[in-house]
Design a protein around this motif. Structure first.
Motif, PDB file in Angstrom:
ATOM      1  N   ALA A 117      -0.797  -1.624 -10.159  1.00  0.00           N
ATOM      2  CA  ALA A 117      -2.157  -2.161 -10.306  1.00  0.00           C
ATOM      3  C   ALA A 117      -2.131  -3.549 -10.949  1.00  0.00           C
ATOM      4  CB  ALA A 117      -3.013  -1.201 -11.137  1.00  0.00           C
ATOM      5  N   ARG A 118      -1.310  -3.703 -11.996  1.00  0.00           N
ATOM      6  CA  ARG A 118      -1.217  -5.003 -12.681  1.00  0.00           C
ATOM      7  C   ARG A 118      -0.713  -6.087 -11.734  1.00  0.00           C
ATOM      8  NH1 ARG A 118       2.842  -7.733 -14.966  1.00  0.00           N
ATOM      9  NH2 ARG A 118       4.259  -5.967 -14.895  1.00  0.00           N
ATOM     10  N   LEU A 119       0.322  -5.780 -10.989  1.00  0.00           N
ATOM     11  CA  LEU A 119       0.879  -6.762 -10.064  1.00  0.00           C
ATOM     12  C   LEU A 119      -0.075  -7.088  -8.910  1.00  0.00           C
ATOM     13  CD1 LEU A 119       4.592  -5.560  -9.924  1.00  0.00           C
ATOM     14  CD2 LEU A 119       3.661  -7.551 -11.133  1.00  0.00           C
ATOM     15  N   SER A 120      -1.013  -6.173  -8.667  1.00  0.00           N
ATOM     16  CA  SER A 120      -2.011  -6.389  -7.609  1.00  0.00           C
ATOM     17  C   SER A 120      -3.273  -7.052  -8.141  1.00  0.00           C
ATOM     18  CB  SER A 120      -2.371  -5.053  -6.954  1.00  0.00           C
ATOM     19  OG  SER A 120      -1.227  -4.472  -6.368  1.00  0.00           O
ATOM     20  N   GLY A 121      -3.281  -7.352  -9.454  1.00  0.00           N
ATOM     21  CA  GLY A 121      -4.433  -8.030 -10.046  1.00  0.00           C
ATOM     22  C   GLY A 121      -5.558  -7.110 -10.476  1.00  0.00           C
ATOM     23  N   ARG A 122      -5.345  -5.808 -10.428  1.00  0.00           N
ATOM     24  CA  ARG A 122      -6.377  -4.852 -10.833  1.00  0.00           C
ATOM     25  C   ARG A 122      -6.126  -4.473 -12.302  1.00  0.00           C
ATOM     26  NH1 ARG A 122      -4.176  -2.793  -6.392  1.00  0.00           N
ATOM     27  NH2 ARG A 122      -3.632  -0.842  -7.405  1.00  0.00           N
ATOM     28  N   ARG A 174       0.833  -1.206   0.000  1.00  0.00           N
ATOM     29  CA  ARG A 174       0.000   0.000   0.000  1.00  0.00           C
ATOM     30  C   ARG A 174       0.862   1.249   0.000  1.00  0.00           C
ATOM     31  NH1 ARG A 174      -3.684  -1.429   4.918  1.00  0.00           N
ATOM     32  NH2 ARG A 174      -3.686  -3.609   4.409  1.00  0.00           N
ATOM     33  N   ARG A 175       2.009   1.131   0.655  1.00  0.00           N
ATOM     34  CA  ARG A 175       2.912   2.287   0.730  1.00  0.00           C
ATOM     35  C   ARG A 175       3.403   2.696  -0.660  1.00  0.00           C
ATOM     36  NH1 ARG A 175       8.381   3.625   1.304  1.00  0.00           N
ATOM     37  NH2 ARG A 175       8.683   5.480   2.596  1.00  0.00           N
ATOM     38  N   SER A 176       3.774   1.733  -1.482  1.00  0.00           N
ATOM     39  CA  SER A 176       4.265   2.076  -2.820  1.00  0.00           C
ATOM     40  C   SER A 176       3.173   2.754  -3.638  1.00  0.00           C
ATOM     41  CB  SER A 176       4.810   0.847  -3.540  1.00  0.00           C
ATOM     42  OG  SER A 176       3.814  -0.133  -3.719  1.00  0.00           O
ATOM     43  N   ARG A 177       1.951   2.278  -3.498  1.00  0.00           N
ATOM     44  CA  ARG A 177       0.828   2.903  -4.210  1.00  0.00           C
ATOM     45  C   ARG A 177       0.587   4.322  -3.696  1.00  0.00           C
ATOM     46  NH1 ARG A 177      -5.366   0.696  -4.735  1.00  0.00           N
ATOM     47  NH2 ARG A 177      -5.946   2.106  -6.398  1.00  0.00           N
ATOM     48  N   ARG A 178       0.641   4.485  -2.382  1.00  0.00           N
ATOM     49  CA  ARG A 178       0.401   5.800  -1.780  1.00  0.00           C
ATOM     50  C   ARG A 178       1.472   6.800  -2.215  1.00  0.00           C
ATOM     51  NH1 ARG A 178       2.683   8.004   2.441  1.00  0.00           N
ATOM     52  NH2 ARG A 178       3.416   6.018   3.261  1.00  0.00           N
ATOM     53  N   VAL A 179       2.725   6.399  -2.114  1.00  0.00           N
ATOM     54  CA  VAL A 179       3.830   7.301  -2.463  1.00  0.00           C
ATOM     55  C   VAL A 179       3.787   7.661  -3.949  1.00  0.00           C
ATOM     56  CG1 VAL A 179       6.348   7.426  -2.646  1.00  0.00           C
ATOM     57  CG2 VAL A 179       5.303   6.545  -0.570  1.00  0.00           C
ATOM     58  N   ALA A 231       2.565   5.267 -15.403  1.00  0.00           N
ATOM     59  CA  ALA A 231       3.087   3.946 -15.753  1.00  0.00           C
ATOM     60  C   ALA A 231       3.428   3.151 -14.496  1.00  0.00           C
ATOM     61  CB  ALA A 231       4.312   4.088 -16.645  1.00  0.00           C
ATOM     62  N   ASN A 232       4.039   3.800 -13.525  1.00  0.00           N
ATOM     63  CA  ASN A 232       4.377   3.117 -12.273  1.00  0.00           C
ATOM     64  C   ASN A 232       3.127   2.637 -11.547  1.00  0.00           C
ATOM     65  OD1 ASN A 232       7.107   3.488 -12.704  1.00  0.00           O
ATOM     66  ND2 ASN A 232       7.208   5.359 -11.482  1.00  0.00           N
TER      67      ASN A 232
END
Length: 65
Positions: free
Chosen positions: A36-41, A3-8, A30-31
């Motif tokens: 999102a892709r790696l999280s299955g979204r 979640r931290r990587s998404r938040r940052v 892109a990041n």
């Protein structure tokens, strides 16, 4: 991904939008797309990557298109 990587990365995206940094904006999109892709979204990943692609095309960036 955490979640931290998404938040940052989302914070970086907001800053780059505010600054009008189109290339940085595309990179943040892109990041977030990769996260999102790696999280299955996958739908979210596609939308983020498509927005990134549109910006890069608008910048004439033939390397990343």
């Amino acid at each position: 991904m955490t979640r931290r990587s998404r938040r940052v990365t989302s914070e970086a995206l907001a800053i780059r939008r505010t600054l009008g940094d189109a290339l940085g904006l595309a990179s943040s999109l892109a990041n977030l797309g990769v996260i999102a892709r790696l999280s299955g979204r996958l739908g979210e990943a596609r939308a983020l990557m498509e927005e990134c692609l549109a910006i890069r095309k608008g910048l004439g960036d033939r390397w990343c298109v």
